[in-house]
Design a protein around this motif. Structure first.
Motif, PDB file in Angstrom:
ATOM      1  N   GLU A 219      -0.977  -4.567   6.782  1.00  0.00           N
ATOM      2  CA  GLU A 219      -1.345  -5.386   5.623  1.00  0.00           C
ATOM      3  C   GLU A 219      -2.364  -4.667   4.731  1.00  0.00           C
ATOM      4  O   GLU A 219      -2.262  -4.674   3.509  1.00  0.00           O
ATOM      5  N   LYS A 220      -3.315  -4.010   5.371  1.00  0.00           N
ATOM      6  CA  LYS A 220      -4.339  -3.274   4.624  1.00  0.00           C
ATOM      7  C   LYS A 220      -3.671  -2.219   3.735  1.00  0.00           C
ATOM      8  O   LYS A 220      -3.975  -2.104   2.541  1.00  0.00           O
ATOM      9  N   PHE A 221      -2.734  -1.464   4.308  1.00  0.00           N
ATOM     10  CA  PHE A 221      -2.060  -0.424   3.520  1.00  0.00           C
ATOM     11  C   PHE A 221      -1.093  -1.040   2.505  1.00  0.00           C
ATOM     12  O   PHE A 221      -0.913  -0.537   1.400  1.00  0.00           O
ATOM     13  N   TYR A 222      -0.467  -2.147   2.866  1.00  0.00           N
ATOM     14  CA  TYR A 222       0.469  -2.788   1.936  1.00  0.00           C
ATOM     15  C   TYR A 222      -0.271  -3.231   0.667  1.00  0.00           C
ATOM     16  O   TYR A 222       0.219  -3.053  -0.442  1.00  0.00           O
ATOM     17  N   ARG A 223      -1.458  -3.797   0.858  1.00  0.00           N
ATOM     18  CA  ARG A 223      -2.248  -4.236  -0.307  1.00  0.00           C
ATOM     19  C   ARG A 223      -2.590  -3.063  -1.217  1.00  0.00           C
ATOM     20  O   ARG A 223      -2.523  -3.180  -2.436  1.00  0.00           O
ATOM     21  N   GLU A 224      -2.986  -1.957  -0.600  1.00  0.00           N
ATOM     22  CA  GLU A 224      -3.285  -0.730  -1.370  1.00  0.00           C
ATOM     23  C   GLU A 224      -2.087  -0.311  -2.212  1.00  0.00           C
ATOM     24  O   GLU A 224      -2.209  -0.053  -3.409  1.00  0.00           O
ATOM     25  N   VAL A 225      -0.924  -0.258  -1.545  1.00  0.00           N
ATOM     26  CA  VAL A 225       0.302   0.202  -2.211  1.00  0.00           C
ATOM     27  C   VAL A 225       0.684  -0.788  -3.306  1.00  0.00           C
ATOM     28  O   VAL A 225       1.050  -0.403  -4.430  1.00  0.00           O
ATOM     29  N   ASP A 226       0.583  -2.069  -2.988  1.00  0.00           N
ATOM     30  CA  ASP A 226       0.960  -3.132  -3.918  1.00  0.00           C
ATOM     31  C   ASP A 226       0.076  -3.090  -5.176  1.00  0.00           C
ATOM     32  O   ASP A 226       0.552  -3.279  -6.301  1.00  0.00           O
ATOM     33  N   ALA A 227      -1.209  -2.793  -4.972  1.00  0.00           N
ATOM     34  CA  ALA A 227      -2.126  -2.725  -6.114  1.00  0.00           C
ATOM     35  C   ALA A 227      -1.777  -1.541  -7.017  1.00  0.00           C
ATOM     36  O   ALA A 227      -1.854  -1.635  -8.246  1.00  0.00           O
ATOM     37  N   ALA A 228      -1.366  -0.443  -6.395  1.00  0.00           N
ATOM     38  CA  ALA A 228      -1.058   0.756  -7.188  1.00  0.00           C
ATOM     39  C   ALA A 228       0.338   0.701  -7.804  1.00  0.00           C
ATOM     40  O   ALA A 228       0.589   1.296  -8.847  1.00  0.00           O
ATOM     41  N   HIS A 229       1.279   0.010  -7.134  1.00  0.00           N
ATOM     42  CA  HIS A 229       2.676  -0.021  -7.602  1.00  0.00           C
ATOM     43  C   HIS A 229       3.223  -1.448  -7.555  1.00  0.00           C
ATOM     44  O   HIS A 229       4.162  -1.731  -6.806  1.00  0.00           O
ATOM     45  N   PRO A 230       2.647  -2.362  -8.371  1.00  0.00           N
ATOM     46  CA  PRO A 230       3.047  -3.769  -8.247  1.00  0.00           C
ATOM     47  C   PRO A 230       4.536  -4.003  -8.520  1.00  0.00           C
ATOM     48  O   PRO A 230       5.118  -4.933  -7.969  1.00  0.00           O
ATOM     49  N   ASP A 231       5.170  -3.138  -9.332  1.00  0.00           N
ATOM     50  CA  ASP A 231       6.566  -3.384  -9.696  1.00  0.00           C
ATOM     51  C   ASP A 231       7.575  -2.682  -8.800  1.00  0.00           C
ATOM     52  O   ASP A 231       8.775  -2.813  -9.002  1.00  0.00           O
ATOM     53  N   ALA A 232       7.097  -1.913  -7.823  1.00  0.00           N
ATOM     54  CA  ALA A 232       8.038  -1.184  -6.948  1.00  0.00           C
ATOM     55  C   ALA A 232       8.816  -2.162  -6.076  1.00  0.00           C
ATOM     56  O   ALA A 232       8.383  -3.302  -5.858  1.00  0.00           O
ATOM     57  N   LYS A 237       7.666  -0.451  -0.937  1.00  0.00           N
ATOM     58  CA  LYS A 237       6.222  -0.664  -0.714  1.00  0.00           C
ATOM     59  C   LYS A 237       5.946  -0.756   0.786  1.00  0.00           C
ATOM     60  O   LYS A 237       4.974  -0.202   1.300  1.00  0.00           O
ATOM     61  N   PHE A 238       6.833  -1.460   1.485  1.00  0.00           N
ATOM     62  CA  PHE A 238       6.678  -1.557   2.944  1.00  0.00           C
ATOM     63  C   PHE A 238       6.767  -0.174   3.574  1.00  0.00           C
ATOM     64  O   PHE A 238       5.970   0.198   4.435  1.00  0.00           O
ATOM     65  N   ASN A 239       7.751   0.587   3.128  1.00  0.00           N
ATOM     66  CA  ASN A 239       7.943   1.914   3.699  1.00  0.00           C
ATOM     67  C   ASN A 239       6.714   2.808   3.476  1.00  0.00           C
ATOM     68  O   ASN A 239       6.290   3.541   4.363  1.00  0.00           O
ATOM     69  N   GLU A 240       6.167   2.717   2.277  1.00  0.00           N
ATOM     70  CA  GLU A 240       4.969   3.508   1.963  1.00  0.00           C
ATOM     71  C   GLU A 240       3.788   3.058   2.838  1.00  0.00           C
ATOM     72  O   GLU A 240       3.033   3.871   3.364  1.00  0.00           O
ATOM     73  N   ALA A 241       3.655   1.730   3.011  1.00  0.00           N
ATOM     74  CA  ALA A 241       2.563   1.203   3.845  1.00  0.00           C
ATOM     75  C   ALA A 241       2.739   1.646   5.299  1.00  0.00           C
ATOM     76  O   ALA A 241       1.775   2.023   5.978  1.00  0.00           O
ATOM     77  N   LEU A 242       3.980   1.629   5.770  1.00  0.00           N
ATOM     78  CA  LEU A 242       4.268   2.021   7.152  1.00  0.00           C
ATOM     79  C   LEU A 242       3.956   3.508   7.360  1.00  0.00           C
ATOM     80  O   LEU A 242       3.403   3.905   8.383  1.00  0.00           O
ATOM     81  N   LYS A 243       4.314   4.302   6.355  1.00  0.00           N
ATOM     82  CA  LYS A 243       4.032   5.738   6.404  1.00  0.00           C
ATOM     83  C   LYS A 243       2.517   5.963   6.493  1.00  0.00           C
ATOM     84  O   LYS A 243       2.044   6.781   7.276  1.00  0.00           O
ATOM     85  N   ARG A 244       1.774   5.185   5.703  1.00  0.00           N
ATOM     86  CA  ARG A 244       0.304   5.329   5.744  1.00  0.00           C
ATOM     87  C   ARG A 244      -0.258   4.873   7.090  1.00  0.00           C
ATOM     88  O   ARG A 244      -1.228   5.432   7.595  1.00  0.00           O
ATOM     89  N   MET A 245       0.368   3.847   7.659  1.00  0.00           N
ATOM     90  CA  MET A 245      -0.083   3.371   8.973  1.00  0.00           C
ATOM     91  C   MET A 245       0.135   4.466  10.029  1.00  0.00           C
ATOM     92  O   MET A 245      -0.743   4.735  10.859  1.00  0.00           O
ATOM     93  N   LEU A 246       1.310   5.094   9.983  1.00  0.00           N
ATOM     94  CA  LEU A 246       1.606   6.164  10.947  1.00  0.00           C
ATOM     95  C   LEU A 246       0.585   7.295  10.790  1.00  0.00           C
ATOM     96  O   LEU A 246       0.015   7.798  11.764  1.00  0.00           O
TER      97      LEU A 246
END
Ligand code: MG
Length: 376
Positions: A219-232, A237-246
């Motif tokens: 969730e922490k990473f998802y919020r980051e991604v969502d703030a930077a790319h709200p229209d993606a 966005k999930f994939n990017e957040a998951l990548k950051r989590m890994l």
């Protein structure tokens, strides 16, 4: 350049059957190649990781999971200055003893064996595979792997007490394994916790809302991604957040392990072996995040009604096949029957079933017992 706490090739206790050195591959590189060329390794492709094939054929199976673990292991090992070839070999071999149908299969085989006073353990089974079942070489039975690879197979995920496992006495059971072996348990965790969130979401069994609520680190990473790319796209966005989590888990494993080595003044293999506990670890905060993610997967994926039905059917198939071969041992292949009576019948049946892929056990089940709604 190897770190001082890494496993140096020159310290190897070698192979059971001494062999000439190869012209340009060292012993751990040869072990890696032997694992990859083994039949048990190829069978991983048709063994369930979490999802049986009926869900989709683009989910992880045990082979692609293994490749992900190897790749993460190489990254961490390289960054820590560990022996890359030993670490990679241990990652590639870490799941080779897994029976068909993932953990359900493991549990069912163990239960069947307990009825005759024995048990099934995938690490011990993996050792039997590389020592006995693989027959590819004229000069010896098994793969004749180095001591350190066999030790790592046994110890990558748990410790064994000598009193309970006298047959493992040669594996320095009172000592910690080298860091290369310790690492694999944690890279395995990183690989499957992130992969299972990915496949779980793709399967529709868990939802993005559920993951965001139940896995705070994601969730922490998802919020980051969502703030930077709200229209993606949500999926991206999930994939990017998951990548950051890994990346976060891997980075923490590296920095925290490095700190533990420094704090414990661990500057040699001997000190790794004699240390009171394993040295590879996440920091307490990230360990808590890892646990939350794992708990979420248990609660919402592994024990979900959708997967439970397949699990129950898998357990039934293993139990019935076990009873079938116990009652009709003449249906076992000749190469198994010929091991009687040195090997007990339950152990032979267990070995045979454990070696099967999902596809093969379903075929055997249909031939000898009857219909099942599982499809490989
Ligand atoms: Mg694994």
């Amino acid at each position: 350049m190897l770190a001082e706490y890494a496993f140096p090739n020159a310290s190897s206790q070698g192979r059971r059957h001494p062999e000439e050195h190869h012209a340009y591959r060292d012993d751990f590189q040869r072990d890696r190649d032997r694992v990859i060329h083994s039949r048990a390794f190829r069978r991983l492709e048709n063994k369930t990781q979490v999802f049986t094939h009926r869900f989709s054929d683009h989910f992880r199976n045990r082979l692609t999971h293994t490749i992900e673990v190897a790749q993460i292991t190489r990254t961490v090992a390289a960054e820590l200055g560990l022996n890359l070839d030993l670490a990679e070999t241990l990652a590639l071999v870490h799941d080779i003893g897994h029976p068909p149908f993932g953990h359900a299969g493991e549990k069912a085989l163990d239960q069947a064996m307990r009825a005759s006073g024995e048990c099934f353990d995938h690490n011990l089974h993996a050792l039997r595979i590389v020592e006995h079942f693989e027959q590819r070489y004229i000069a010896f039975r098994g793969l004749n792997l180095t001591f350190e690879v066999r030790e790592g197979i046994i110890k990558h995920s748990r410790d064994y007490a000598e009193a309970e496992y006298p047959q493992l006495a040669e594996y320095r059971l009172a000592e910690r394994p080298p860091l290369e072996a310790q690492l694999v348990d944690l890279t395995d965790e990183i690989a499957y916790n992130t992969a299972d969130l990915d496949d779980g979401l793709e399967s529709g069994i868990i939802t993005l809302e559920g993951v965001r609520r139940g896995v705070p680190v994601l969730e922490k990473f998802y919020r980051e991604v969502d703030a930077a790319h709200p229209d993606a796209l949500e999926k991206l966005k999930f994939n990017e957040a998951l990548k950051r989590m890994l990346n976060h888990l891997v980075g923490d494993l590296i920095s925290n392990t490095r700190a533990r080595l420094k704090d414990g003044s661990v500057d040699s293999l001997e000190k790794v072996r004699r240390h009171s506990e394993r040295l590879t670890a996440f920091s307490p905060a990230v360990e808590a995040e890892r646990r939350q993610a794992k708990q979420f997967l248990y609660d919402h994926l592994y024990f979900s009604p959708a997967l439970s039905r397949d699990k129950e059917e898998s357990e039934r198939i293993i139990a019935e096949m076990f009873r079938f071969y116990l009652a009709e041992p003449e249906k076992l292949p000749a190469s198994y029957r010929s091991q009687l009576p040195e090997v007990s019948l339950p152990r032979l049946v267990c070995d045979y079933l454990a070696g099967m892929t999902d596809t093969f056990i379903l075929e055997q089940f249909r031939e000898h017992i009857g219909e099942t709604r599982l499809h490989a």
